[in-house]
Design a protein around this motif. Structure first.
Motif, PDB file in Angstrom:
ATOM      1  N   ILE A  44      12.567  10.318 -16.954  1.00 22.53           N
ATOM      2  CA  ILE A  44      12.998  11.716 -16.795  1.00 22.53           C
ATOM      3  C   ILE A  44      14.202  11.816 -15.854  1.00 22.53           C
ATOM      4  CG2 ILE A  44      12.317  13.932 -15.777  1.00 22.53           C
ATOM      5  CD1 ILE A  44       9.554  13.513 -17.028  1.00 22.53           C
ATOM      6  N   ALA A  45      14.144  11.137 -14.702  1.00 22.13           N
ATOM      7  CA  ALA A  45      15.255  11.221 -13.741  1.00 22.13           C
ATOM      8  C   ALA A  45      16.519  10.585 -14.310  1.00 22.13           C
ATOM      9  CB  ALA A  45      14.862  10.547 -12.426  1.00 22.13           C
ATOM     10  N   GLY A  76       0.801  -1.226   0.000  1.00 20.12           N
ATOM     11  CA  GLY A  76       0.000   0.000   0.000  1.00 20.12           C
ATOM     12  C   GLY A  76       0.826   1.264   0.000  1.00 20.12           C
ATOM     13  N   GLY A  77       2.112   1.133  -0.279  1.00 19.11           N
ATOM     14  CA  GLY A  77       2.994   2.291  -0.284  1.00 19.11           C
ATOM     15  C   GLY A  77       3.251   2.815  -1.684  1.00 19.11           C
ATOM     16  N   CYS A  78       4.206   3.741  -1.764  1.00 18.68           N
ATOM     17  CA  CYS A  78       4.512   4.437  -3.012  1.00 18.68           C
ATOM     18  C   CYS A  78       6.006   4.352  -3.284  1.00 18.68           C
ATOM     19  CB  CYS A  78       4.122   5.908  -2.917  1.00 18.68           C
ATOM     20  SG  CYS A  78       2.379   6.172  -2.551  1.00 18.68           S
ATOM     21  N   ALA A  79       6.379   3.715  -4.380  1.00 18.72           N
ATOM     22  CA  ALA A  79       7.785   3.573  -4.738  1.00 18.72           C
ATOM     23  C   ALA A  79       7.894   3.465  -6.250  1.00 18.72           C
ATOM     24  CB  ALA A  79       8.385   2.323  -4.090  1.00 18.72           C
ATOM     25  N   ALA A  80       9.043   3.875  -6.780  1.00 19.68           N
ATOM     26  CA  ALA A  80       9.287   3.764  -8.225  1.00 19.68           C
ATOM     27  C   ALA A  80      10.766   3.524  -8.464  1.00 19.68           C
ATOM     28  CB  ALA A  80       8.836   5.025  -8.948  1.00 19.68           C
ATOM     29  N   GLN A  81      11.086   2.437  -9.148  1.00 19.94           N
ATOM     30  CA  GLN A  81      12.474   2.224  -9.550  1.00 19.94           C
ATOM     31  C   GLN A  81      12.801   3.149 -10.714  1.00 19.94           C
ATOM     32  OE1 GLN A  81      13.367  -1.267 -12.159  1.00 19.94           O
ATOM     33  NE2 GLN A  81      11.444  -2.084 -11.348  1.00 19.94           N
ATOM     34  N   MET A  82      14.072   3.495 -10.854  1.00 18.18           N
ATOM     35  CA  MET A  82      14.484   4.345 -11.964  1.00 18.18           C
ATOM     36  C   MET A  82      14.564   3.526 -13.245  1.00 18.18           C
ATOM     37  SD  MET A  82      17.666   7.003 -12.404  1.00 18.18           S
ATOM     38  CE  MET A  82      18.983   5.817 -12.707  1.00 18.18           C
ATOM     39  N   ARG A  83      13.809   3.967 -14.249  1.00 12.72           N
ATOM     40  CA  ARG A  83      13.835   3.368 -15.576  1.00 12.72           C
ATOM     41  C   ARG A  83      14.284   4.416 -16.589  1.00 12.72           C
ATOM     42  NH1 ARG A  83       9.369   0.993 -13.038  1.00 12.72           N
ATOM     43  NH2 ARG A  83       9.151  -1.262 -13.363  1.00 12.72           N
ATOM     44  N   SER A  84      14.827   3.953 -17.693  1.00 11.01           N
ATOM     45  CA  SER A  84      15.097   4.844 -18.818  1.00 11.01           C
ATOM     46  C   SER A  84      13.830   4.984 -19.658  1.00 11.01           C
ATOM     47  CB  SER A  84      16.226   4.283 -19.677  1.00 11.01           C
ATOM     48  OG  SER A  84      15.775   3.101 -20.338  1.00 11.01           O
ATOM     49  N   TRP A  85      13.824   5.975 -20.545  1.00  6.62           N
ATOM     50  CA  TRP A  85      12.701   6.143 -21.464  1.00  6.62           C
ATOM     51  C   TRP A  85      12.508   4.882 -22.308  1.00  6.62           C
ATOM     52  CZ3 TRP A  85       8.336   8.356 -22.430  1.00  6.62           C
ATOM     53  CH2 TRP A  85       7.833   8.514 -23.726  1.00  6.62           C
ATOM     54  N   ASN A  86      13.610   4.279 -22.751  1.00  2.00           N
ATOM     55  CA  ASN A  86      13.495   3.046 -23.538  1.00  2.00           C
ATOM     56  C   ASN A  86      12.890   1.909 -22.710  1.00  2.00           C
ATOM     57  OD1 ASN A  86      14.488   4.193 -25.867  1.00  2.00           O
ATOM     58  ND2 ASN A  86      16.605   3.567 -25.477  1.00  2.00           N
ATOM     59  N   ASP A  87      13.302   1.818 -21.434  1.00  2.00           N
ATOM     60  CA  ASP A  87      12.690   0.811 -20.541  1.00  2.00           C
ATOM     61  C   ASP A  87      11.179   1.045 -20.443  1.00  2.00           C
ATOM     62  OD1 ASP A  87      15.193  -0.249 -19.956  1.00  2.00           O
ATOM     63  OD2 ASP A  87      15.409   0.878 -18.081  1.00  2.00           O
ATOM     64  N   TRP A  88      10.805   2.307 -20.313  1.00  2.00           N
ATOM     65  CA  TRP A  88       9.395   2.663 -20.148  1.00  2.00           C
ATOM     66  C   TRP A  88       8.612   2.339 -21.425  1.00  2.00           C
ATOM     67  CZ3 TRP A  88       6.077   2.989 -16.526  1.00  2.00           C
ATOM     68  CH2 TRP A  88       4.931   3.775 -16.595  1.00  2.00           C
ATOM     69  N   GLN A  89       9.231   2.552 -22.577  1.00  2.00           N
ATOM     70  CA  GLN A  89       8.565   2.226 -23.840  1.00  2.00           C
ATOM     71  C   GLN A  89       8.294   0.729 -23.973  1.00  2.00           C
ATOM     72  OE1 GLN A  89       7.491   4.917 -26.028  1.00  2.00           O
ATOM     73  NE2 GLN A  89       7.951   5.545 -23.940  1.00  2.00           N
ATOM     74  N   PRO A 127      20.096   9.796  -9.582  1.00  2.00           N
ATOM     75  CA  PRO A 127      19.001  10.319 -10.416  1.00  2.00           C
ATOM     76  C   PRO A 127      18.910  11.844 -10.310  1.00  2.00           C
ATOM     77  CG  PRO A 127      18.257   8.460  -9.089  1.00  2.00           C
ATOM     78  CD  PRO A 127      19.625   8.810  -8.596  1.00  2.00           C
ATOM     79  N   LEU A 128      18.551  12.489 -11.412  1.00  2.00           N
ATOM     80  CA  LEU A 128      18.396  13.948 -11.409  1.00  2.00           C
ATOM     81  C   LEU A 128      17.005  14.290 -11.932  1.00  2.00           C
ATOM     82  CD1 LEU A 128      20.054  16.586 -10.829  1.00  2.00           C
ATOM     83  CD2 LEU A 128      20.228  16.775 -13.314  1.00  2.00           C
ATOM     84  N   PRO A 129      16.089  14.660 -11.040  1.00  2.00           N
ATOM     85  CA  PRO A 129      14.733  14.993 -11.478  1.00  2.00           C
ATOM     86  C   PRO A 129      14.694  16.385 -12.114  1.00  2.00           C
ATOM     87  CG  PRO A 129      14.944  15.365  -9.130  1.00  2.00           C
ATOM     88  CD  PRO A 129      16.257  14.779  -9.588  1.00  2.00           C
ATOM     89  N   LEU A 130      13.516  16.769 -12.558  1.00  2.00           N
ATOM     90  CA  LEU A 130      13.308  18.125 -13.044  1.00  2.00           C
ATOM     91  C   LEU A 130      13.540  19.114 -11.910  1.00  2.00           C
ATOM     92  CD1 LEU A 130      10.004  17.497 -15.042  1.00  2.00           C
ATOM     93  CD2 LEU A 130      12.345  17.544 -15.940  1.00  2.00           C
ATOM     94  N   PRO A 131      13.885  20.375 -12.243  1.00  2.00           N
ATOM     95  CA  PRO A 131      14.164  21.352 -11.184  1.00  2.00           C
ATOM     96  C   PRO A 131      12.924  21.763 -10.385  1.00  2.00           C
ATOM     97  CG  PRO A 131      14.270  22.381 -13.357  1.00  2.00           C
ATOM     98  CD  PRO A 131      14.167  20.907 -13.585  1.00  2.00           C
ATOM     99  N   VAL A 132      11.738  21.488 -10.907  1.00  5.77           N
ATOM    100  CA  VAL A 132      10.466  21.758 -10.218  1.00  5.77           C
ATOM    101  C   VAL A 132       9.551  20.568 -10.497  1.00  5.77           C
ATOM    102  CG1 VAL A 132      10.621  24.273 -10.353  1.00  5.77           C
ATOM    103  CG2 VAL A 132       9.598  23.006 -12.250  1.00  5.77           C
ATOM    104  N   VAL A 189       6.596   9.378 -10.940  1.00  9.75           N
ATOM    105  CA  VAL A 189       6.409   9.264 -12.389  1.00  9.75           C
ATOM    106  C   VAL A 189       7.699   9.660 -13.111  1.00  9.75           C
ATOM    107  CG1 VAL A 189       5.091  10.112 -14.370  1.00  9.75           C
ATOM    108  CG2 VAL A 189       3.914   9.578 -12.219  1.00  9.75           C
ATOM    109  N   GLN A 190       8.382  10.695 -12.615  1.00  9.69           N
ATOM    110  CA  GLN A 190       9.666  11.075 -13.217  1.00  9.69           C
ATOM    111  C   GLN A 190      10.669   9.921 -13.173  1.00  9.69           C
ATOM    112  OE1 GLN A 190      11.529  14.895 -12.433  1.00  9.69           O
ATOM    113  NE2 GLN A 190       9.636  15.675 -11.517  1.00  9.69           N
TER     114      GLN A 190
END
Length: 449
Positions: free
Chosen positions: A327-328, A148-161, A340-345, A321-322
């Motif tokens: 994105i990150a 019931g928690g919130c987590a996201a592994q870092m994926r590349s855009w290609n991974d996401w596609q 990871p480097l997210p968007l500045p905002v 989502v980033q």
């Protein structure tokens, strides 16, 4: 900018006309965040201008200050003698796993409990880092989400596609329109100065995207009533997003409170909600029931990961989502960073908020014209796709630093103390964005129109 704005205009059914942009510079990022800020605010302004054109026969002039738009995508509030609480829980953030990176979102107490149910109780970030380092990213993401928690592994855009959810999002429109019914055309109760006067907005959204939408609508004269559960709080963002609104609490598991909610819903023109796709259904307020209670209701909703695919009911936030959609990871490569480097905002939240507001105004315009009642769905993941596909790196100069002239002259007497707001980035001739209520704490008002 032209390409990004024209995509947004097409999604909203707006004329593909250029909009005047002022000031120069951009937020430093692998992506065109300033362009996204300018385009989404411009679209909300253009939707307003088209409503006024339809009602008055006159099309107002529009302009967006790119620099102020960028600042508003961070925070518009400048407290005088007090501080907004921290945005993040002490253990929220990015952590190295055995085979990559993961982000844990622990701002809500029940989300932190879910993470600690999997990883064990921790006192601080170093303790959490030691626990996370023993896991691989996929297994930990699955375990936290299952708890019931919130987590996201870092994926590349290609991974996401290649991911089933990325593919589902690719097939969705930026704004998914749904037609409901056709009734009689409605009278306009607004004016050029306050085009949304007389419009009742019931706001069930939290944290950022939805509250950004309802804040914009309040600035045009709408009556916004925000409803939260008895125990919900988000102290790091409430002073930013409750400007112009009244805020009440209801327990939708309580019979008496449900009756109050249904009465409010029956009188509303517009419902904004950002619960997971199945949450209102489980409370007994699915789409058919909402339409039964309020046949002329315009319904604008968002979720994190889209409205189809295996993750459509998954909890998510902008920062997650980033991480999921690349994105990150792209930011990390862009900066050649070691993390990871997210968007500045939190640009996905803010942009989706302004797009929701634009969609709401488009639907209100149509209801005024023809009586047709429509709804719209948006998602953070689909807004992310817009940003990624339209705006890989650029070499613009950094924005000029903020100065005193960027602040408005009015002092806002918030629930926490006095504050200034930055000047608004959007100018609509004859229609100043102005708010009737200062920012207030959740639950500060009674649940009534």
């Amino acid at each position: 900018m032209t390409d990004l704005l024209s995509s947004v205009q097409a999604a909203l059914g707006l004329p593909r006309t250029p909009i005047a942009l002022t000031s120069s510079g951009a937020l430093p990022s692998a992506f065109a965040v300033t362009e996204l800020a300018s385009a989404s605010i411009a679209a909300a302004g253009q939707a307003t201008a088209e409503l006024l054109h339809d009602r008055t026969g006159r099309l107002p002039a529009l302009s967006v200050d790119r620099r102020l738009a960028s600042f508003w995508f961070a925070t518009s509030l400048r407290p005088l003698g007090w501080s907004v609480p921290p945005l993040w829980d002490p253990v929220a953030g990015d952590y190295a796993t055995q085979d990559g990176w993961i982000r844990l979102h622990t701002n809500a107490p029940h989300h932190r409990r879910a993470a600690e149910q999997v990883l064990g109780p921790v006192a601080d970030r170093p303790a959490m880092a030691a626990r996370v380092a023993q896991w691989n990213k996929h297994d930990l993401e699955q375990a936290v989400v299952a708890a019931g928690g919130c987590a996201a592994q870092m994926r590349s855009w290609n991974d996401w596609q290649a991911h089933p959810q990325g593919q589902a999002v690719n097939a969705e429109p930026l704004v998914h329109w749904l037609a409901h019914s056709v009734g009689a055309a409605q009278p306009w109760r607004g004016s050029q100065a306050r085009p949304l006067a007389g419009i009742k907005v019931l706001d069930l959204t939290r944290v950022l995207a939805g509250p950004i939408a309802s804040r914009f609508l309040a600035g045009l004269g709408a009556e916004v009533l925000r409803i939260d559960p008895p125990d919900w709080n988000e102290p790091g963002v409430v002073p930013e997003v409750t400007l112009g609104k009244r805020c009440a609490r209801l327990d939708l598991h309580d019979t008496a409170d449900r009756q109050v909610f249904e009465n409010l819903l029956g009188d509303a023109d517009l419902l904004l909600h950002g619960y997971r796709a199945d949450a209102l259904e489980r409370l007994g307020y699915g789409a058919a029931e909402r339409q039964r209670i309020a046949p002329a209701l315009i319904d604008v909703s968002l979720n994190a990961y889209g409205w189809s695919g295996p993750w459509q009911n998954r909890r998510g936030f902008d920062s997650l989502v980033q991480m999921s959609c690349g994105i990150a990871e792209a930011g990390q490569r862009w900066q050649q960073a070691d993390k990871p480097l997210p968007l500045p905002v939190q640009a996905l939240d803010h942009a989706t908020g302004y797009l929701m507001a634009a969609a709401a105004i488009r639907a209100l315009t149509e209801r005024l014209k023809t009586g047709a009642v429509g709804s719209a769905r948006l998602s953070l993941a689909r807004t992310a796709k817009l940003l990624i596909e339209h705006s890989q790196g650029h070499a613009e100069d950094a924005l000029r630093a903020e100065d005193q002239n960027d602040q408005g002259l009015l002092v806002e007497q918030t629930s926490w103390g006095p504050a200034h707001r930055l000047r608004v980035p959007l100018q609509i001739s004859g229609t100043p964005l102005q708010w009737d209520h200062p920012a207030s704490d959740l639950g500060a008002h009674r649940p009534q129109w």
